[in-house]
Design an enzyme around this catalytic site. Structure first.
Site, short mmCIF file in Angstrom:
data_model
loop_
_atom_site.label_atom_id
_atom_site.label_comp_id
_atom_site.label_asym_id
_atom_site.label_seq_id
_atom_site.Cartn_x
_atom_site.Cartn_y
_atom_site.Cartn_z
N GLY B 9 -10.20 51.34 4.14
CA GLY B 9 -9.48 50.78 3.37
C GLY B 9 -7.68 50.64 3.69
O GLY B 9 -7.46 50.00 3.41
N CYS B 10 -7.40 51.39 4.62
CA CYS B 10 -6.18 50.92 5.73
C CYS B 10 -5.43 51.59 4.28
O CYS B 10 -5.41 51.49 3.54
CB CYS B 10 -5.48 49.53 6.07
SG CYS B 10 -6.61 48.61 7.41
N ALA B 11 -3.74 51.66 4.84
CA ALA B 11 -3.03 52.50 3.67
C ALA B 11 -1.58 51.80 4.11
O ALA B 11 -1.27 51.35 5.27
CB ALA B 11 -2.90 53.78 4.58
N ARG B 38 -7.03 57.32 5.80
CA ARG B 38 -7.24 55.18 5.40
C ARG B 38 -7.60 54.65 6.52
O ARG B 38 -7.45 53.69 6.81
CB ARG B 38 -6.29 54.75 4.27
CG ARG B 38 -6.05 55.50 2.71
CD ARG B 38 -5.02 54.90 2.40
NE ARG B 38 -5.38 55.05 0.51
CZ ARG B 38 -6.81 54.32 0.19
NH1 ARG B 38 -7.06 52.74 0.81
NH2 ARG B 38 -6.89 54.30 -1.27
#
Ligand code: SF4
Ligand code: SF4
Lengths: 502, 358
Positions: B9-11, B38
């Site tokens: 989900g990326c940070a 992430r």
């Protein structure tokens, strides 16, 4: 010499079941059923409207295609031969009703919609708000504000906008082509669903006075019933230039259909033919169209959006661009599968182009010219299901119009005999005994159910696309993929082939 | 500890001093590193504001070149289009975890007077950026704003941060991103932040309205060739705020508009504006799951999607505003906070540089 055309249909009556109640006889408006000791059918008169079979309490009637009406042939099809015979007999144009039934490709059915998976989850339409509301009307390119952020106000004054709670509008069908009860049902449903019905070119019957904020009034070449009161009693005004089923062709309501009521509504004498030719005799150029648009805007005090309806034809994109530049707030494009009360068969079946291609071309052109904001796009011409609506909006439409689908909801069996005035379902007729068959309340309920159902389906699709507002679908062609279409078609539609990712 | 879960989900993380105090790059690296799981090593990046005070009135172009030819071609192009005040290699330090970097070079540029007969200066720079992307093979503009820059690449964000020696910079706004790419393969230009002029965007999520957002922007001359949904956000702010002159608050409202049911209940003035924004800017509405942090010279904006499908925490301490995907990423660098909150779906958070700060 009479050609003695074989019957298209055969009406089978099961005399063992029949209890001779004669309901079928009363119900048949095409004189295909008689009673002589027992029920007998005149097969040649049958149009397969299914009224008799539907109302037979004993289920004693079945209607089938006459399997041997003609020897089959792909080139010299039974229909082609039948038409030759009819014309050899009559010397006249062949008239027909409803939409184009020929097997041209239906591009809707060659487009598939995207769905979200892991990285971009779908949205649950049962739990989350899924917004279908949209507004028709010209939008400025940008908004201007004044004041500081704590006390900010809008400086831009927007052109008039019409709110639609669902992006589906009832198509133009005139009082005359369809019955007053059908009109009433459409108006009631439009009001209840927060959408619009369109009077067509027939004028506005006084019984619809309570619905005027949900009505599109039409100005066609015949100018029937057009007064400043009529123009002001509406949500928006539509100038009808063309119609999908019969581009370049006007309307003709035969004198025998013009009774008291229609005469009053259309402002013509009882019993006279109502001719609305294709050309507006005050419009021979785009400048003339612009003048009419502004004449209507003046008359309505710039409070109503003005729409221009055209048929989808080869050069539709350039025409639409001209229309927007002429000042129209809405462009309504009607594809070649659109329905009609009556049209020469040759026109209905061979003139015009499919709405899918026309819509894609128009939306592209208006964007290239940077004027897409300046007008809403409405499309129609055989929108058959909610999926068609979704695909049309993804291609670039603001909303769709439905004519035939709404008639089917009210009971139409697509027998294509609207031009005879004998509609057995009380829809495309003015005969009081037939009109009575359509209860406006029931019709309205059924129309509302249809729109409600389609609305839910559209919400489901939006959810699967991971979006919750219809404006994020509008023009989002990236979410469509073509199946089995040529590269050229894909290019016109502005979509990729299935199997290609982002 | 072994986890069976799939971290995804990326940070994102961002911090800002509204007083304009400059903060060293180590801080933001610590914050984003805290959310290591992430990202997956395929992209990381930072945007920093206030880092070139000596040349604050020049456009700082951070460039990525695939080869020397691309560099030469771009330099020819710059000579024709700008006055080049200075150019130099962007300082880096080779180390494990970051492989195959392109040639990284920065240019401080001024727009010659005679180029501005028909265009505003910023339109001119925007056009130039698009031109480089579409016409010069192997050249990519990582950032093009004044007194700011983007530092990004393929790798984990903490590795990218030390690769670019961010500890040597100090900025009043830092934003950062760790990437878990799905739609586009990891490539240096494709890492976040995406920028245009001084707009920078780091983004967690996916924009499901990308198709129409892109087509809308194209109507106004933006060329979108990077095949990523994030660039539309930067361009959208540029269009709405710079070109259409909307207040940033209204631009944010257009991008993550309130629901009709909430608009229907607003008092009349607010309602009128909310309806008009949706009517006119319907095509800019961002749909799908996202949390984003947008940086610009005067502030930082945090924006969540309308139903909060992606996480976002905000916090304040004195003159500092923090925003991140996780509270831990904020606590890591500011354990003692005045206020911590999870912004409501669709409700933007604004950090604004004090008027007197340069
Ligand atoms: S409606 Fe049915 S039962 Fe009645 S007369 Fe006709 S066929 Fe017989
Ligand atoms: S409206 Fe009536 S006449 Fe026309 S196709 Fe439908 S059922 Fe037949």
């Amino acid at each position: 010499m009479e050609s003695q055309l074989p019957a298209e249909f055969i009406v089978n009556i099961n005399h063992e079941r029949c209890r001779k109640c004669k309901r079928c006889v009363i119900n048949c408006s095409f004189s295909a059923i008689e009673f002589k000791d027992k029920v007998t059918a005149n097969n040649r008169q049958c149009v397969a409207c299914h009224r008799c079979a539907t109302f037979c309490p004993e289920n004693a009637i079945t209607i089938i295609h006459n399997p041997l009406d003609y020897k089959d042939g792909y080139n010299w099809s039974p229909e082609i031969r039948k038409n030759i015979l009819k014309q050899a007999e009559s010397g006249g144009i062949i008239l027909t009703g409803m939409g184009n039934p020929r097997p041209y490709p239906i591009y809707w059915d060659h487009m598939l919609i995207d769905a979200c998976q892991v990285t971009n989850p779908s949205i649950d339409p049962l739990r989350e708000p899924m917004e279908l509301r949209t507004y028709l009307g010209a939008k400025p390119e940008a908004l201007e504000f004044e004041g500081d952020i704590d006390n900010i106000s809008l400086k831009t004054e927007l052109a008039p906008q019409v709110k639609l709670d669902i992006p589906i509008v009832f198509a133009a069908m005139s009082y005359g082509a369809i019955s007053l009860n059908a009109h009433k049902a459409l108006a009631m449903a439009a009001k209840r669903m927060g959408t619009l019905m369109n009077t067509g070119e027939g004028g506005l019957h006084e019984d619809l006075a309570g619905y005027t904020d949900r009505i599109i009034v039409q100005v066609a070449s015949g100018r029937f019933g057009v007064t400043s009161k009529y123009l002001n009693n509406s949500a928006l005004v539509e100038i009808k230039i063309g119609q999908g089923a019969k581009p370049g062709i006007g309307g003709h309501l035969p004198g025998e259909k013009v009774g008291e009521d229609i005469s009053k509504t259309r402002m013509i004498p009882v019993g006279t033919d109502a001719l609305s030719p294709a050309p507006h005799h005050d419009i021979y150029s785009i400048e003339d169209l612009s003048q009419l648009i502004y004449a209507i805007k003046e008359t309505t005090d710039y409070k109503k959006p003005v729409s221009v309806k055209i048929a989808a034809v080869h050069n539709v994109a350039a025409i639409a661009s001209g229309i927007v530049r002429a000042g129209a707030d809405i462009v309504m494009i009607d594809g070649f599968r659109g329905g009609t009360g009556a049209a020469p068969m040759v026109i209905r079946d061979h003139v015009g182009i499919p709405i899918e291609l026309a819509l894609a071309a128009v939306d592209d052109r208006l964007r290239q010219e940077g004027i897409r904001n300046r007008a809403s796009i409405l499309v129609g011409g055989s929108i058959r299901q909610s999926a068609d609506v979704v695909k049309a909006i993804a291609l670039g439409a603001d909303a769709c119009v439905i004519g035939t689908a709404s008639l089917i909801a009210m009971g139409c069996r697509v027998c294509q005999k609207c031009y005879t005035g004998n509609c057995a379902w009380g829809i495309a007729t003015q005969k009081p005994e037939l009109v009575r068959r359509l209860n406006p309340e029931v019709g309205a309920d059924r129309l509302c159910n249809l729109l409600t159902a389609w609305g839910h389906e559209i919400q489901e699709v939006l959810g699967s696309l991971g979006i919750n507002a219809i404006e994020s679908l509008r023009g989002s062609r990236e979410r469509l993929r073509g199946v089995g279409l040529s590269q050229e078609t894909l290019d016109i539609l502005g979509i990729k082939h299935a199997g290609i990712g982002q | 500890m072994k986890s069976d879960g799939i971290p995804s989900g990326c940070a994102i993380s961002g911090l800002m001093s509204e007083d304009g105090r400059r903060i060293g790059g180590k801080v933001i690296i610590r914050s984003i590193a805290c959310m290591h799981d992430r990202s997956n090593g395929l992209g990381g990046g930072f945007a920093a504001y206030g880092i070139y005070p000596k040349r604050k009135d020049m456009y700082a172009f951070h460039m990525m070149f695939d080869n020397m030819q691309a560099k030469e071609n771009t330099e020819e192009f710059f000579k024709d289009h700008f006055n080049v005040d200075k150019d130099e290699a962007i300082p880096t330090q080779r180390q494990n975890g970051v492989s195959n970097p392109p040639i990284l070079w920065r240019y401080f540029l001024e727009v010659p007077e005679n180029k501005l007969e028909f265009l505003s200066e910023r339109d001119y720079v925007t056009k130039t950026v698009m031109k480089i992307h579409s016409e010069i093979d192997g050249a990519f503009v990582a950032s093009s704003g004044m007194n700011m820059g983007a530092f990004k690449g393929v790798g984990y964000p903490e590795d990218i941060g030390s690769f670019y020696k961010l500890e040597d910079y100090s900025a009043y706004i830092w934003t950062s991103h760790g990437r878990f790419p799905t739609n586009t393969p990891g490539w240096w230009g494709g890492a976040h932040p995406f920028t245009l002029l001084d707009w920078s965007v780091v983004h967690n999520g996916e924009i499901s309205s990308y198709g129409i957002n892109k087509r809308y922007l194209e109507m106004f001359g933006y060329k979108l060739e990077l095949r990523t949904d994030t660039e539309v956000i930067a361009y959208m702010f540029d269009l709405l705020v710079r070109k259409h002159k909307l207040p940033v608050e209204k631009a944010a409202e257009a991008l993550a508009a309130p629901f009709w049911k909430d608009i229907d209940r607003m008092e009349s003035q607010k309602k009128k504006i909310a309806i008009a924004l949706r009517q006119v800017y319907g095509s800019t509405l961002l749909n799908g799951p996202f949390s984003i942090i947008i940086g610009h010279n005067r502030g930082m904006i945090g924006l969540n999607d309308r139903i909060k499908l992606r996480p976002m925490t905000a916090a304040r301490k004195d003159d500092m505003l923090y925003m991140a995907s996780e509270e831990s990423a904020i606590r890591e660098i500011a354990p003692d906070l005045d206020e911590v909150w999870s912004p409501m779906a669709g409700t933007p958070v604004f950090g604004t540089l004090k008027a007197e700060v340069e």
